[in-house]
Design a protein around this motif. Structure first.
Motif, mmCIF file in Angstrom:
data_model
loop_
_atom_site.group_PDB
_atom_site.id
_atom_site.type_symbol
_atom_site.label_atom_id
_atom_site.label_comp_id
_atom_site.label_asym_id
_atom_site.label_seq_id
_atom_site.Cartn_x
_atom_site.Cartn_y
_atom_site.Cartn_z
ATOM 1 N N UNK A 145 20.621 41.849 35.279
ATOM 2 C CA UNK A 145 21.087 40.464 35.428
ATOM 3 C C UNK A 145 22.190 40.104 34.448
ATOM 4 N N UNK A 146 22.297 40.837 33.342
ATOM 5 C CA UNK A 146 23.289 40.498 32.315
ATOM 6 C C UNK A 146 24.719 40.628 32.836
ATOM 7 N N UNK A 147 24.930 41.543 33.791
ATOM 8 C CA UNK A 147 26.281 41.734 34.324
ATOM 9 C C UNK A 147 26.380 41.363 35.808
ATOM 10 N N UNK A 148 25.290 40.901 36.379
ATOM 11 C CA UNK A 148 25.254 40.612 37.818
ATOM 12 C C UNK A 148 25.768 39.210 38.114
ATOM 13 N N UNK A 149 26.684 39.115 39.076
ATOM 14 C CA UNK A 149 27.186 37.822 39.548
ATOM 15 C C UNK A 149 26.708 37.595 40.980
ATOM 16 N N UNK A 150 26.494 36.353 41.307
ATOM 17 C CA UNK A 150 26.022 36.028 42.656
ATOM 18 C C UNK A 150 27.194 35.862 43.616
ATOM 19 N N UNK A 151 26.984 36.306 44.840
ATOM 20 C CA UNK A 151 27.975 36.134 45.904
ATOM 21 C C UNK A 151 27.368 35.295 47.016
ATOM 22 N N UNK A 152 28.225 34.602 47.746
ATOM 23 C CA UNK A 152 27.748 33.773 48.852
ATOM 24 C C UNK A 152 28.818 33.677 49.926
ATOM 25 N N UNK A 153 28.365 33.359 51.124
ATOM 26 C CA UNK A 153 29.224 33.281 52.309
ATOM 27 C C UNK A 153 28.986 31.941 52.986
ATOM 28 N N UNK A 154 30.034 31.330 53.509
ATOM 29 C CA UNK A 154 29.884 30.066 54.233
ATOM 30 C C UNK A 154 30.907 29.998 55.359
ATOM 31 N N UNK A 155 30.554 29.258 56.387
ATOM 32 C CA UNK A 155 31.442 29.087 57.545
ATOM 33 C C UNK A 155 31.504 27.609 57.902
ATOM 34 N N UNK A 156 32.698 27.122 58.125
ATOM 35 C CA UNK A 156 32.898 25.724 58.527
ATOM 36 C C UNK A 156 33.753 25.683 59.787
ATOM 37 N N UNK A 157 33.424 24.758 60.656
ATOM 38 C CA UNK A 157 34.171 24.633 61.913
ATOM 39 C C UNK A 157 34.686 23.213 62.080
ATOM 40 N N UNK A 158 35.753 23.112 62.848
ATOM 41 C CA UNK A 158 36.338 21.826 63.207
ATOM 42 C C UNK A 158 36.010 21.573 64.679
ATOM 43 N N UNK A 159 35.452 20.418 64.971
ATOM 44 C CA UNK A 159 35.102 20.062 66.344
ATOM 45 C C UNK A 159 35.900 18.835 66.762
ATOM 46 N N UNK A 160 36.548 18.909 67.887
ATOM 47 C CA UNK A 160 37.300 17.753 68.373
ATOM 48 C C UNK A 160 36.333 16.690 68.869
ATOM 49 N N UNK A 161 36.653 15.449 68.586
ATOM 50 C CA UNK A 161 35.786 14.336 68.955
ATOM 51 C C UNK A 161 36.351 13.499 70.098
ATOM 52 N N UNK A 162 37.563 13.804 70.533
ATOM 53 C CA UNK A 162 38.224 12.984 71.550
ATOM 54 C C UNK A 162 38.699 13.827 72.725
ATOM 55 N N UNK A 163 38.713 13.200 73.889
ATOM 56 C CA UNK A 163 39.235 13.810 75.106
ATOM 57 C C UNK A 163 40.284 12.872 75.704
#
Length: 200
Positions: A135-153
């Motif tokens: 743990x002394x040299x270990x760094x945490x990694x993470x992943x994320x995803x974001x999307x854009x959704x259109x709200x108008x037609x």
């Protein structure tokens, strides 16, 4: 008449007592190490989420700026609402900026289509010293995803509609905009046209 003390029994119990206390102490330190790792991992995920949202929000703002610029040309609306603007730069600089603000560094930022962004980050801080040496040299990694959704037609106008009329924007929750080409001060805002959220 008092019974004599049995010092032999007390002497035998002492090593057992020391062993039990040592074991409990080790378990406590191990749980502390797990807690440190959990906090570090949580920080990484927070940074990844913020970075992915920042990239998506930056792209949303670019699309809204394009739409506002071309609002009088409804032939361009569809491609803009689908995320295909003409002058769009990579929004990943915003992802890197937000990762840095959350004490992490961005490892990667990838668009999956024009309205979907994934980000990978790594914490700047390690998990810290503990009974678990790695743990002394270990760094945490993470992943994320974001999307854009259109709200108008909108429905495309007939060919012979002329330039005095623009399509009506029908949006979420019953909102709509009838845009007057001669009065463009009341245009919908970014959050009216697009939603940005995390997935996964």
């Amino acid at each position: 008449m008092t019974r004599p003390r049995r010092y032999g029994d007390a002497g035998q119990a002492f090593p057992i007592y020391i062993t039990v206390v040592g074991g409990l102490l080790f378990l406590a330190l191990a749980y502390f190490a797990v807690g440190q790792a959990t906090v570090n991992r949580s920080g990484a995920q927070t940074a990844a989420d913020a970075a992915a949202l920042a990239a998506a929000q930056e792209r949303r703002d670019q699309l809204v700026a394009e739409w506002t610029k071309d609002v009088l040309d409804p032939s361009k609306w569809q491609q803009i609402f689908e995320g295909d603007g003409q002058e769009l730069s990579s929004p990943c600089w915003r992802a890197s900026e937000l990762a840095s603000q959350n004490d992490a560094r961005m490892l990667g930022c990838s668009p999956h289509g024009p309205l979907d962004f994934t980000v990978d980050v790594e914490t700047n801080k390690t998990m810290g010293k503990s009974v678990v040496p790695i743990t002394e040299s270990k760094r945490s990694k993470a992943h994320a995803e974001a999307v854009i959704t259109r709200l108008c037609e909108f429905k495309p106008l007939p060919v012979n509609a002329g330039s005095e009329v623009l399509p009506r924007l029908t949006c979420k929750d019953g909102k709509y905009w009838d845009i007057d080409p001669k009065e463009l001060t009341d245009l919908p805002k970014a959050q009216d046209l697009f939603d940005v959220h995390l997935v996964g």
